[in-house]
Design a protein around this motif. Sequence first.
Motif, PDB file in Angstrom:
ATOM      1  N   LYS A  16      60.016 -46.032  26.728  1.00 42.02           N
ATOM      2  CA  LYS A  16      60.079 -44.964  27.721  1.00 42.02           C
ATOM      3  C   LYS A  16      61.211 -45.194  28.721  1.00 42.02           C
ATOM      4  N   TYR A  22      62.243 -38.801  29.064  1.00 42.17           N
ATOM      5  CA  TYR A  22      60.915 -39.158  29.536  1.00 42.17           C
ATOM      6  C   TYR A  22      60.777 -38.756  31.013  1.00 42.17           C
ATOM      7  N   ALA A  24      59.925 -39.436  34.131  1.00 45.72           N
ATOM      8  CA  ALA A  24      59.505 -40.613  34.890  1.00 45.72           C
ATOM      9  C   ALA A  24      59.524 -40.432  36.406  1.00 45.72           C
ATOM     10  N   SER A  63      63.050 -35.975  34.189  1.00 45.24           N
ATOM     11  CA  SER A  63      63.675 -37.000  33.354  1.00 45.24           C
ATOM     12  C   SER A  63      65.067 -37.321  33.898  1.00 45.24           C
TER      13      SER A  63
END
Length: 110
Positions: A16, A22, A24, A63
């Motif tokens: 990840k 991703y 995050a 992301s």
Amino acid sequence: MIPDQQGPATPSAADKFDDDHYPAYTMGRAADMLGTTQGFLRSLDEAGLITPQRSAGGHRRYSRQQLRLAARVRELVDQGTAIDAACRIVSLEDQLHEAQRRNTELRAGD
């Protein structure tokens, strides 16, 4: 585990970190990183340039790829470009980059 027989393999936490797509970053963290406001990020969502994923609680998550696009819009807006025009420019730049990447891959396969 064989992914075809038991479903897709679940990415590890380390995977990840390397995934540009991703989601995050929270909206607050993303705004801090870009030096902008959460309202600016919402406006990019409203313009259709960036569609952040939502957490189970409905909070936006961004992301690294989305933050790069937002940073480019911010750069253009800071230079005096209207936000809607900046979003269009960035969208076209992103499409061009993707087309060039695919073209390179196709040529490498010859």
